[in-house]
Design a protein around this motif. Structure first.
Motif, mmCIF file in Angstrom:
data_model
loop_
_atom_site.group_PDB
_atom_site.id
_atom_site.type_symbol
_atom_site.label_atom_id
_atom_site.label_comp_id
_atom_site.label_asym_id
_atom_site.label_seq_id
_atom_site.Cartn_x
_atom_site.Cartn_y
_atom_site.Cartn_z
ATOM 1 N N ALA B 69 54.127 36.590 53.414
ATOM 2 C CA ALA B 69 55.214 36.132 54.281
ATOM 3 C C ALA B 69 55.607 34.706 53.927
ATOM 4 C CB ALA B 69 54.801 36.214 55.745
ATOM 5 N N GLY B 70 54.637 33.951 53.411
ATOM 6 C CA GLY B 70 54.913 32.592 52.981
ATOM 7 C C GLY B 70 55.628 32.535 51.637
ATOM 8 N N GLY B 71 55.809 33.695 51.004
ATOM 9 C CA GLY B 71 56.571 33.767 49.765
ATOM 10 C C GLY B 71 55.747 33.679 48.500
ATOM 11 N N ALA B 197 61.101 34.402 53.141
ATOM 12 C CA ALA B 197 59.857 33.622 53.159
ATOM 13 C C ALA B 197 59.841 32.573 54.263
ATOM 14 C CB ALA B 197 59.641 32.971 51.800
ATOM 15 N N LEU B 198 58.694 32.460 54.913
ATOM 16 C CA LEU B 198 58.496 31.453 55.946
ATOM 17 C C LEU B 198 58.012 30.173 55.275
ATOM 18 C CD1 LEU B 198 56.640 33.657 58.605
ATOM 19 C CD2 LEU B 198 59.103 33.326 58.280
ATOM 20 N N THR B 199 58.874 29.169 55.305
ATOM 21 C CA THR B 199 58.556 27.923 54.603
ATOM 22 C C THR B 199 58.863 26.720 55.492
ATOM 23 O OG1 THR B 199 60.790 27.964 53.692
ATOM 24 C CG2 THR B 199 59.053 28.891 52.316
ATOM 25 N N GLY B 200 59.090 26.974 56.779
ATOM 26 C CA GLY B 200 59.597 25.913 57.662
ATOM 27 C C GLY B 200 61.114 25.974 57.604
ATOM 28 N N CYS B 201 61.787 25.702 58.734
ATOM 29 C CA CYS B 201 63.216 26.012 58.809
ATOM 30 C C CYS B 201 64.106 24.822 58.461
ATOM 31 C CB CYS B 201 63.549 26.568 60.187
ATOM 32 S SG CYS B 201 63.198 25.417 61.530
ATOM 33 N N ALA B 202 63.592 23.879 57.646
ATOM 34 C CA ALA B 202 64.402 22.719 57.275
ATOM 35 C C ALA B 202 65.712 23.162 56.628
ATOM 36 C CB ALA B 202 63.620 21.817 56.329
ATOM 37 N N GLY B 203 66.831 22.702 57.189
ATOM 38 C CA GLY B 203 68.134 22.970 56.594
ATOM 39 C C GLY B 203 68.617 24.401 56.701
ATOM 40 N N ARG B 204 67.970 25.207 57.507
ATOM 41 C CA ARG B 204 68.427 26.590 57.697
ATOM 42 C C ARG B 204 67.984 27.086 59.066
ATOM 43 N NH1 ARG B 204 63.776 29.373 57.598
ATOM 44 N NH2 ARG B 204 62.193 28.962 56.002
ATOM 45 N N SER B 206 65.911 29.346 61.728
ATOM 46 C CA SER B 206 64.517 29.789 61.664
ATOM 47 C C SER B 206 64.452 31.284 61.332
ATOM 48 C CB SER B 206 63.798 29.487 62.979
ATOM 49 O OG SER B 206 64.516 30.029 64.062
ATOM 50 N N ARG B 207 63.351 31.669 60.671
ATOM 51 C CA ARG B 207 63.183 33.058 60.238
ATOM 52 C C ARG B 207 62.018 33.699 60.973
ATOM 53 N NH1 ARG B 207 63.387 31.657 53.797
ATOM 54 N NH2 ARG B 207 65.667 31.547 53.609
ATOM 55 N N VAL B 208 62.085 35.016 61.095
ATOM 56 C CA VAL B 208 60.996 35.754 61.737
ATOM 57 C C VAL B 208 60.585 36.908 60.835
ATOM 58 C CG1 VAL B 208 60.309 37.125 63.729
ATOM 59 C CG2 VAL B 208 61.847 35.185 64.046
ATOM 60 N N VAL B 209 59.288 37.059 60.622
ATOM 61 C CA VAL B 209 58.751 38.251 59.966
ATOM 62 C C VAL B 209 58.063 39.059 61.053
ATOM 63 C CG1 VAL B 209 57.018 39.117 58.346
ATOM 64 C CG2 VAL B 209 58.473 37.182 57.705
#
Ligand SMILES: Cc1ncc(C[n+]2csc(CCOP(=O)(O)OP(=O)(O)O)c2C)c(N)n1
Ligand code: SF4
Ligand code: SF4
Ligand code: SF4
Lengths: 77, 362, 243
Positions: B69-71, B197-204, B206-209
Motif C-alpha cells: 500500500a506504501g507503493g 500508494a499511501l505516501t502522505g497527502c502532500a500536494g494532493r 488524501s488517499r484510502v486503501v
C-alpha cells in the motif's frame, strides 16, 4: 457576540442529542430541544448567550463537533 | 549476459527479487524455504531494502499488505502450512488490488504433513484459497533459472495488473542447486504509475486503501464485476507453457513444475524406445493455458497427468481438454515424487494395452 | 482569541457513531494533534475492524483499512518503507488485545516507531456487545449474560501494564474521555505519543477509556459515570512508561 465577547454556535444539524455538553457546562447554560433534527435527535441549545463564559468544556466533550466557539479569552487546551 | 553462479532455487528466487527492485520482505521460518529469509536478511539491507522476520505468517502477509500500500515492491515467502495462515491477508491484498509477490515452496500435507516436496496446494493457489471471489496469478517454475526469470516477471505482472502473484514451487525446486545466469532485470512492459500508494497527502487529496464496500448497496457487486473483468483480461493476455515433442505425439503427458521436469525425462526415454510421447508443461497455472490442451486433444489418443498430489491439477487438464480424450492419472500426495522410469513404465503399458489404463478412469 | 472549532484534519462528514460514543471525541483529539504538529500531509493512518472501521471517512489523511487485529503489522510495513512518514494505528480492544494480540506485542517489542491509539470500551461494539478481552469481572455482555467470571473467561487484560516490560516501548499512557479534564489529558497524551514518534524513540501507545453507551445499554450520562466510577478503578489512568 455576547456580553462576554463569546461567539458560540450549536449546529442542530450535526447534534446527536447525547447531552454530554449539558452535563458538563459549568453554568448549566445548555438544554435539549423539544423538536427533533433531521437525524431524529433532539439537539442542544444555548439557554442564555450572555451567561456563556466561552470556557469550551461543551466543545471538548462533544463527540460530534456540533459546537463552535470563538471568544477573546485565552483558554487552556 | 549476466554472471554465472551456482545457487539453490530459494536463493535464486531471493536474488531475483532484489534484482527486480523488491525492497521489502517479511517472512516467518518454515522448511523448505528458509534460505529465502536467510538470504534476504543480509542481501536486502545491502540493496537499501528492509527485511523483517515476522512473528507469524499472518503478520508477515499483513506487513506486505502495508508495504504494498506504501507503493514498495515487496514479497513474502513460505511453505504450505504458512501459506494457509496467509490466506486472510491474500484475500485483502487481492481485494485492495495491491501488487506483491508470494512464494509457496510446497511441502507434504495436509496438516503439519512433512517437509518433503509436494504439489498439494494447487487448488488453494489457483482456485482461491482465501475468502471471496478473487484470483492470483500463479506461476509454476521447474528449473532454477526459470524460477529466477519468473520471479522478476512476477513483480512486473503484479504491478501491471495490480494483483498479487504467487510463485508455486516445491521443496525440491527450493533446495536444488543449479548453475544460474544472473540476468539483469529488465521490465517486461511499461508499468503503470502507483497512483494508489499511501505516501502522505502532500500536494494532493488524501488517499484510502480499503476493502470494505458498503455504499452504495450494490457497490461490492460492481467491484466484483470489475475484478472479474480484470481477471478475464489477464486470461487473455497471459499464458505460458512449454511444449515438448507434441507435434506427432499419441500419448500426451501433462505435468507442471518439478513433476513436469521429471516427466520431460520420461518423454525423452519413451521417444528413444519409439513411443510417440509428448509433454505440455503449463508455466502459468492461473491463467491456465487451455489452448495447447484444446489443440492436443484433437490429435492425441490419451493424456497422462503426472502430479505430486492425489489429483488436483488433473481437473484443470480435463477441463482444458474438454474431456475429448481419456485422461489418466499418476500421482500421490504426502511428499511423494515420481521417477521418470515409473512414468515411462506407465506410458509403455498405455501404449501396449490401450484399454487397461483407459478403464482405470473413474 | 480562543477558538474551539473543527480541526482541519477532521472532515465535515457526520459520523455513524452512536450518540455519546467516545470514538467521536478521540477522532477530534487525534485531528487536533495532527494539525497542531503540522503533520497531516506526512501522516498515514490505519483503520481497524471495529466501530471505527470507516474512520477514513472522517480523518483527512492517507489511510489504510486493515484486517481485524492486523493493523500493527500493516503499519510496520508502511513505516519501514516510509520511515520519514508518521504512521498511527487506531484500534479497539477486540482488535488490539484479542485477535491482534500477537501483532500488538511483537510490534511493540520490535520498537516499531509508530503510534497506537487504543480505544478501550470494555466491549465489542461493532458486533453488538459481546465480551471483549478488557471486559471487567462481573460485567454483563451478550456472551457473558451472568457477568464475566474469572474461571473460564479470565480477567480483563491490562494492556499498558502488559506492554510496560518490553524494551522497544517508549511511551504508554492510559487516559479517558469521560470528563473535560480527561479529554484534555488524552489530547496531551496523544500529542506526547506523536512527539515520541517524531523524535524516533520507538513504539508509543495511548489507551483511552471510552464510552459505548449503546452496547453497555446505558444513557450517555450514565456511560460517562460508568467510566469514571467503574472502569477507572479497574484500569487506573496515568503514565505507564515514558523513556
Ligand atoms: C477475522 C474477523 N473475525 C471477526 C470479525 C467480526 N468483528 C468485527 S468488529 C469485531 C469486534 C470489534 O470490537 P473492538 O475491537 O473492541 O472495537 P469496537 O467495535 O468496540 O470499537 C469483530 C469480532 C471480523 N470482521 N473479522
Ligand atoms: S462554553 Fe462553557 S459556559 Fe459556554 S455553553 Fe459551553 S460549557 Fe457552557
Ligand atoms: S455534546 Fe454535541 S452531540 Fe451531544 S448534545 Fe451536545 S452538541 Fe449535541
Ligand atoms: S456501538 Fe458503542 S463503540 Fe460502536 S459506535 Fe455505538 S457507542 Fe460507539
Amino acid at each position: 457576540m455576547s456580553k462576554n465577547n463569546v461567539d458560540i454556535h450549536f449546529d442542530a444539524h450535526r447534534c446527536k442529542g447525547c447531552g454530554l455538553c449539558v452535563i458538563f457546562c459549568p453554568c448549566g447554560n445548555i438544554r435539549m430541544s423539544d423538536a427533533l433534527n433531521e437525524q431524529g435527535h433532539p439537539y442542544a441549545e444555548l439557554i442564555d448567550a450572555d451567561r456563556c463564559t466561552g470556557c469550551g468544556l461543551c466543545f471538548r466533550m462533544c463527540p460530534d463537533t456540533a459546537i463552535e466557539i470563538r471568544s477573546n479569552k485565552t483558554a487552556k487546551r | 549476459m549476466g554472471q554465472k553462479v551456482l545457487l539453490k532455487g530459494n536463493e535464486a528466487m531471493a536474488e531475483a527479487a532484489v534484482q527486480a527492485g523488491c525492497r521489502f520482505f517479511a517472512g516467518y521460518p518454515i522448511t523448505p524455504q528458509n534460505e529465502v529469509p536467510e538470504y534476504l536478511s543480509w542481501r536486502l539491507p545491502q540493496a537499501g531494502g528492509v527485511f523483517v522476520q515476522a512473528e507469524s505468517e499472518v503478520a508477515a502477509i499483513n506487513m506486505v499488505f502495508g508495504a504494498a500500500a506504501g507503493g514498495a515492491r515487496c514479497m513474502t515467502s513460505s511453505s504450505s502450512p504458512g501459506i494457509s495462515l496467509k490466506q486472510e491477508g491474500i484475500s485483502y491484498i487481492a481485494a485492495a488490488e495491491l501488487p506483491c509477490v508470494i512464494a509457496n515452496m510446497q511441502r507434504g500435507g495436509p496438516g503439519l504433513g512433512n517437509i518433503r516436496a509436494s504439489q498439494g496446494d494447487y487448488f488453494q493457489a489457483v482456485k482461491g484459497g482465501g475468502h471471496g471471489d478473487y484470483r492470483l496469478i500463479v506461476l509454476g517454475p521447474a528449473y532454477v533459472q526459470e524460477l529466477y526469470d519468473l520471479t522478476m516477471h512476477a513483480f512486473d505482472w503484479a504491478d501491471l495488473y495490480r494483483n498479487p502473484v504467487m510463485i508455486l514451487g516445491d521443496g525440491i525446486l527450493g533446495q536444488i542447486a543449479e548453475p544460474l545466469d544472473i540476468r539483469p532485470y529488465r521490465p517486461i512492459a511499461e508499468l503503470p504509475a502507483k497512483d494508489f500508494a499511501l505516501t502522505g497527502c502532500a500536494g494532493r487529496a488524501s488517499r484510502v486503501v480499503k476493502t470494505l464496500i458498503l455504499q452504495p448497496a450494490d457497490g461490492l457487486v460492481h467491484h466484483n464485476e470489475y475484478l472479474q473483468q480484470k481477471y478475464r483480461r489477464i486470461e487473455e493476455e497471459l499464458s505460458l507453457y512449454e511444449e515438448y515433442e507434441t507435434e506427432d505425439a499419441e500419448i500426451l503427458i501433462a505435468a507442471y513444475g518439478m513433476s513436469g521436469r521429471i516427466a520431460k525425462g520420461a518423454v525423452r526415454r519413451a521417444r528413444q524406445k519409439g513411443i510417440k510421447a509428448g509433454l505440455i508443461r503449463p508455466i502459468t497455472l492461473w491463467p491456465f493455458p487451455k489452448e495447447p490442451f484444446r489443440r492436443a486433444a484433437e490429435r492425441v489418443s490419451r493424456i497422462l497427468v503426472v502430479e505430486m498430489s492425489s489429483g488436483q491439477f488433473v481437473e484443470d487438464v480435463q477441463l482444458a481438454s474438454e474431456c475429448r480424450v481419456p485422461v489418466e492419472f499418476f500421482g500421490k500426495g504426502g511428499g511423494w515424487y515420481p521417477l521418470d522410469t515409473e512414468i515411462l513404465e506407465i506410458v509403455e503399458s498405455m501404449q501396449a494395452n490401450p484399454s487397461v489404463w483407459a478403464t482405470r478412469k473413474d | 482569541m480562543a477558538t474551539f472549532t473543527r480541526p482541519r484534519t477532521l472532515k465535515e462528514t457526520i459520523t455513524h457513531y452512536c450518540p455519546g460514543c467516545g470514538h467521536g471525541i478521540v477522532h477530534r483529539l487525534l485531528a487536533e494533534v495532527i494539525d497542531e504538529l503540522g503533520i497531516r500531509e506526512k501522516t498515514i493512518g490505519t483503520a481497524p475492524v471495529g466501530c471505527a472501521v470507516m474512520m477514513y471517512d472522517y480523518i483527512d489523511c492517507d489511510m489504510i483499512e486493515c484486517a481485524h487485529g492486523r493493523a500493527p503489522a500493516a503499519a510496520t510495513g508502511l513505516k519501514r518503507v516510509h520511515p520519514d512518514k508518521i504512521v498511527f494505528t487506531y484500534q479497539g480492544d477486540g482488535d488490539l488485545a484479542a485477535i491482534g494480540t500477537a501483532e500488538t506485542i511483537h510490534t511493540a517489542n520490535r520498537g516499531e516507531n509508530i503510534t497506537v491509539i487504543f480505544i478501550n470500551n470494555v466491549i465489542y461494539g461493532m458486533t453488538g456487545g459481546q465480551m471483549a478481552p478488557t471486559t471487567m469481572l462481573g460485567q454483563r455482555t451478550t456472551t457473558t449474560p451472568e457477568g464475566r467470571g474469572m474461571h473460564g473467561e479470565g480477567g480483563p487484560i491490562h494492556v499498558c501494564e502488559l506492554l510496560r516490560s518490553l524494551e522497544g516501548v517508549c511511551y504508554l499512557e492510559r487516559t479517558a474521555v469521560s470528563s473535560p479534564s480527561d479529554v484534555l489529558a488524552t489530547r496531551r497524551a496523544i500529542r506526547k505519543a506523536f512527539e515520541c514518534q517524531i523524535a524516533g524513540k520507538g513504539f508509543s501507545l495511548v489507551e483511552v477509556l471510552s464510552m459505548c453507551p449503546t452496547d453497555w445499554k446505558l444513557s450517555p450520562d450514565k456511560a460517562v459515570k460508568f467510566v469514571n466510577h467503574e472502569m477507572k478503578t479497574v484500569f487506573p489512568v496515568g503514565v505507564y512508561k515514558d523513556k
